[in-house]
Write a protein that holds these residues in place. Sequence first.
Motif, PDB file in Angstrom:
ATOM      1  N   GLY A  65       0.832  -1.203   0.000  1.00 34.53           N
ATOM      2  CA  GLY A  65       0.000   0.000   0.000  1.00 34.53           C
ATOM      3  C   GLY A  65       0.857   1.240   0.000  1.00 34.53           C
ATOM      4  O   GLY A  65       2.063   1.187   0.290  1.00 34.53           O
ATOM      5  N   MET A  66       0.227   2.384  -0.301  1.00 36.94           N
ATOM      6  CA  MET A  66       0.994   3.618  -0.421  1.00 36.94           C
ATOM      7  C   MET A  66       1.382   4.172   0.932  1.00 36.94           C
ATOM      8  O   MET A  66       1.969   5.256   1.020  1.00 36.94           O
ATOM      9  CB  MET A  66       0.223   4.626  -1.245  1.00 36.94           C
ATOM     10  N   VAL A  67       1.093   3.420   1.987  1.00 34.83           N
ATOM     11  CA  VAL A  67       1.542   3.800   3.317  1.00 34.83           C
ATOM     12  C   VAL A  67       3.073   3.819   3.371  1.00 34.83           C
ATOM     13  O   VAL A  67       3.657   4.507   4.218  1.00 34.83           O
ATOM     14  CB  VAL A  67       0.954   2.818   4.361  1.00 34.83           C
ATOM     15  N   MET A  71       3.370  10.305   1.739  1.00 38.50           N
ATOM     16  CA  MET A  71       2.157  11.076   1.469  1.00 38.50           C
ATOM     17  C   MET A  71       1.128  10.786   2.553  1.00 38.50           C
ATOM     18  O   MET A  71       1.219   9.796   3.269  1.00 38.50           O
ATOM     19  CB  MET A  71       1.601  10.720   0.097  1.00 38.50           C
ATOM     20  N   SER A  72       0.128  11.681   2.669  1.00 37.70           N
ATOM     21  CA  SER A  72      -0.883  11.539   3.707  1.00 37.70           C
ATOM     22  C   SER A  72      -2.213  12.054   3.170  1.00 37.70           C
ATOM     23  O   SER A  72      -2.288  12.554   2.053  1.00 37.70           O
ATOM     24  CB  SER A  72      -0.477  12.355   4.927  1.00 37.70           C
ATOM     25  N   ASP A  73      -3.265  11.960   3.997  1.00 38.60           N
ATOM     26  CA  ASP A  73      -4.547  12.528   3.568  1.00 38.60           C
ATOM     27  C   ASP A  73      -4.454  14.043   3.417  1.00 38.60           C
ATOM     28  O   ASP A  73      -5.269  14.648   2.728  1.00 38.60           O
ATOM     29  CB  ASP A  73      -5.646  12.170   4.575  1.00 38.60           C
ATOM     30  N   HIS A  74      -3.468  14.649   4.048  1.00 36.67           N
ATOM     31  CA  HIS A  74      -3.309  16.095   3.912  1.00 36.67           C
ATOM     32  C   HIS A  74      -2.521  16.463   2.658  1.00 36.67           C
ATOM     33  O   HIS A  74      -2.918  17.333   1.907  1.00 36.67           O
ATOM     34  CB  HIS A  74      -2.624  16.673   5.158  1.00 36.67           C
ATOM     35  N   VAL A  75      -1.409  15.790   2.468  1.00 37.50           N
ATOM     36  CA  VAL A  75      -0.619  16.014   1.256  1.00 37.50           C
ATOM     37  C   VAL A  75      -0.761  14.743   0.422  1.00 37.50           C
ATOM     38  O   VAL A  75       0.027  13.816   0.518  1.00 37.50           O
ATOM     39  CB  VAL A  75       0.863  16.293   1.584  1.00 37.50           C
ATOM     40  N   SER A  76      -1.831  14.697  -0.393  1.00 37.61           N
ATOM     41  CA  SER A  76      -2.169  13.421  -1.017  1.00 37.61           C
ATOM     42  C   SER A  76      -1.438  13.197  -2.331  1.00 37.61           C
ATOM     43  O   SER A  76      -1.466  12.104  -2.878  1.00 37.61           O
ATOM     44  CB  SER A  76      -3.682  13.309  -1.217  1.00 37.61           C
ATOM     45  N   TRP A  77      -0.808  14.226  -2.860  1.00 40.07           N
ATOM     46  CA  TRP A  77       0.071  14.040  -4.012  1.00 40.07           C
ATOM     47  C   TRP A  77       1.461  14.506  -3.621  1.00 40.07           C
ATOM     48  O   TRP A  77       1.608  15.530  -2.962  1.00 40.07           O
ATOM     49  CB  TRP A  77      -0.402  14.851  -5.222  1.00 40.07           C
ATOM     50  N   ASP A 134       1.455   6.459  -9.111  1.00 37.28           N
ATOM     51  CA  ASP A 134       0.719   7.225  -8.102  1.00 37.28           C
ATOM     52  C   ASP A 134      -0.665   6.623  -7.835  1.00 37.28           C
ATOM     53  O   ASP A 134      -1.371   7.087  -6.946  1.00 37.28           O
ATOM     54  CB  ASP A 134       0.581   8.687  -8.563  1.00 37.28           C
ATOM     55  N   GLY A 136      -3.404   4.148  -6.394  1.00 30.94           N
ATOM     56  CA  GLY A 136      -3.538   3.195  -5.298  1.00 30.94           C
ATOM     57  C   GLY A 136      -3.884   1.802  -5.812  1.00 30.94           C
ATOM     58  O   GLY A 136      -3.546   0.800  -5.193  1.00 30.94           O
ATOM     59  N   PHE A 369      -1.077  21.845  -1.064  1.00 30.80           N
ATOM     60  CA  PHE A 369      -1.720  21.051  -0.012  1.00 30.80           C
ATOM     61  C   PHE A 369      -1.429  21.582   1.392  1.00 30.80           C
ATOM     62  O   PHE A 369      -1.915  21.028   2.371  1.00 30.80           O
ATOM     63  CB  PHE A 369      -1.236  19.600  -0.074  1.00 30.80           C
ATOM     64  N   THR A 373      -7.103  22.148   3.488  1.00 37.04           N
ATOM     65  CA  THR A 373      -8.327  22.940   3.306  1.00 37.04           C
ATOM     66  C   THR A 373      -8.954  23.336   4.636  1.00 37.04           C
ATOM     67  O   THR A 373      -9.739  24.263   4.686  1.00 37.04           O
ATOM     68  CB  THR A 373      -9.343  22.161   2.471  1.00 37.04           C
ATOM     69  N   GLU A 376      -4.885  22.975   8.401  1.00 35.33           N
ATOM     70  CA  GLU A 376      -3.914  22.238   9.213  1.00 35.33           C
ATOM     71  C   GLU A 376      -2.597  22.239   8.448  1.00 35.33           C
ATOM     72  O   GLU A 376      -2.593  22.143   7.213  1.00 35.33           O
ATOM     73  CB  GLU A 376      -4.357  20.785   9.385  1.00 35.33           C
TER      74      GLU A 376
END
Lengths: 426, 306
Positions: A65-67, A71-77, A134, A136, A369, A373, A376
């Motif tokens: 997985g991309m874990v 990257m994170s839910d905040h910086v998703s690219w 990139d 998933g 990012f 939004t 944070e």
Amino acid sequence: MSSMSKTAPSPASAGERHLVSYPRFLWRIAVMSTEGNWLFYAWMIFLSAVALVGLNAWATQVSQGMVVTNMSDHVSWGLYIANFTFMVGLAAGGVMMVIPAYLYHDDDMHDVVIIGELLAIAAIFMCIAFVVVDLGRPDRFWHMIPGIGKFHFPISMLTWDVIVLNGYLLINLHICGYLLYQRYRGRRPNPKFYIPFVFLSIGWAISIHTVTAFLYQGLGGRPFWNTALLAPRFLTSAFVSGPAFIILALEAIRYLSSYKVGDGAIRILVNIMRITILINLLMLASEIFTEFYTGGAHTASARYLYFGLHGHNALVPWIWSSIAITVVAALLLLCPKVTKHPIMLTTACALAFAGIWIEKGMGLIIPGFIPSTLHEIVEYTPNGIEWRISAGIWAAGLMIYTLAIRVAMPIFSGEVSLAKDKDNSA
Amino acid sequence: MTDQKKSSGISRRTAVKGIGATLGAAAFAKAIAPITTWTAEQSVDEFLQKHYQELTPEQMQKILARLQAETKEQYGAEVEISDPKPQEGVKFAYALNLSICVGCRKCAQACHLENNHDRPSGNSYIRVLEMKKGSLDMEQGKVDYKGPVPKSDSFYMPVQCQQCDAPPCVDVCPVEATWKEKDGIVAVDYNWCIGCRYCEAACPYHARRFNWTKPQIPAEEINPQQGYLSNRIRPQGVMEKCTFCLHRTREGRLPACLEACPTGARVFGNILDPDSEIRWVLENKRVFVLKEELGTKPSFYYFFDE
């Protein structure tokens, strides 16, 4: 069959002759691709090794997985899409060889125009690879194929990007393939079969970078990207990085092979870069002015990028080094004597290339990012897996470009041709 | 060059090339090995599965049975997955009273448990912002606040999916893996999403979450009442989001976050029903939506008591 091929050309025999000469052309390409001097082998082995390391990292990413990325839910690219964005520019910039050659009938450019088109092919391959890594779920790529999948056209900008990128790839494959095949056969290329495509590719090159800018530009929730200047800025920076890479490639061809690369082509490319690099800096100044003179909440990303925000400043060194090296490159390029000093020229091109790479990647995608939004601040720095995968794609792209030039140059110079191959085998 | 030399030269070269090609192929196989073990775990049925909206009821039954079996096999839990459809004449809306919300984050915790989120990441569809009184500027908000709540100088603003009527996330999806249902819920087909995360970039409310890895949940903690489009355990590498708990709300129950709220700050209901509480709030309170200027037309409203 062999006796047929020696008869005078007639519509009936033309098809059959292609049946013989086209496979022969492909076979010759395959053979040439695996032959060269020790430097060629060393370079290819090095690139293969890097590409395999990248492939292994990608295989790990798909299975775990991309874990495994940062990257994170905040910086998703992250680094992949940053590289993708830059690479689209490189592909579009490749066409800067084509405009002087065909629009202004510059003969110096005709001999090297294929170098730009081959760069476009290699760059588009890298673009597609960066998008694929990139995903998933790369196993579900078929969901995007019209007909069997669901292609969200014309609403999703990503579907426009799929169309323009693949279209650009096909156009350039056709032009390069046709020109090389005709040269190999010792024929004059029929303008009807490639000139319309050359003009199409010029417009299309603009479209690939415009559509890619629209991907980001159209997002109202991301004020840093939501500016009408994005697409024009993409184009000017593409017309810096493309010619910069081509000049480096021409210099390398000049020093590593016996092929004559004229000064005329390099002079024209330097002239293009002199203008575009200044326009790019002007647009940067305009953007910085709007952001900081207006102020307000929409400036948060720009403040984060240039000066850091609430103690977070991971991108500050990136962007200032980008600005500094772009300015140095611009000053070097403005020197009247730059075309006569290979070291100065290659330095200027390498700096311009690196400056744009940072600006279009870490300087554009990531700050979009940050803050998120909901304001944070979650920072991002690419990790080992991401660097390895990216390096692997660069290596694979350079491999394609090296092989393409390795094959194209002898055919273009007439060193390799159907007639000579026949003599050798006879 | 004599014939003998020429032929021996070619054969040596060919031999070296052959060795090189063999080594290359072996290295390639080794490099790609992790992916082959992963693909072996993926089912062919899953790979070939059609888009949610194209499935016949029979196909859906088979898929639900397969998903239940997979959950049993991979997580050791007996679950029941259903596919409740939107009801006629229903459009869901949510309202939140900022005067009463105390910022306890019970809603976020209930969301985490109800929706079978990955335990190690502590994921939730709800983020609660602690805001200084006197400003609605989110830039002044904090999500990682600590200490006893409510603080006298602050108010609290939970943010979750706004189920927009003009959702930017739906527009950008290249494969139509996300869409707006008739009752106003923006849904995701977890088995169709390709994981490009464009919707996550497009959402102005940070409402979307990506499955960076396969979710981990102990069998005894798994909520067995699951919906295909909502809280079933998500596959790795796909996007997910708040669905107003459609597996509950489409059957007449309330969202888990509302049930968990200790202060009664949350109001949920059918906006098309003139006698509903949500309609009363919209007609009698001064309500506002987040980032109205973006034109997303949220179905999630905020209000203050006078």
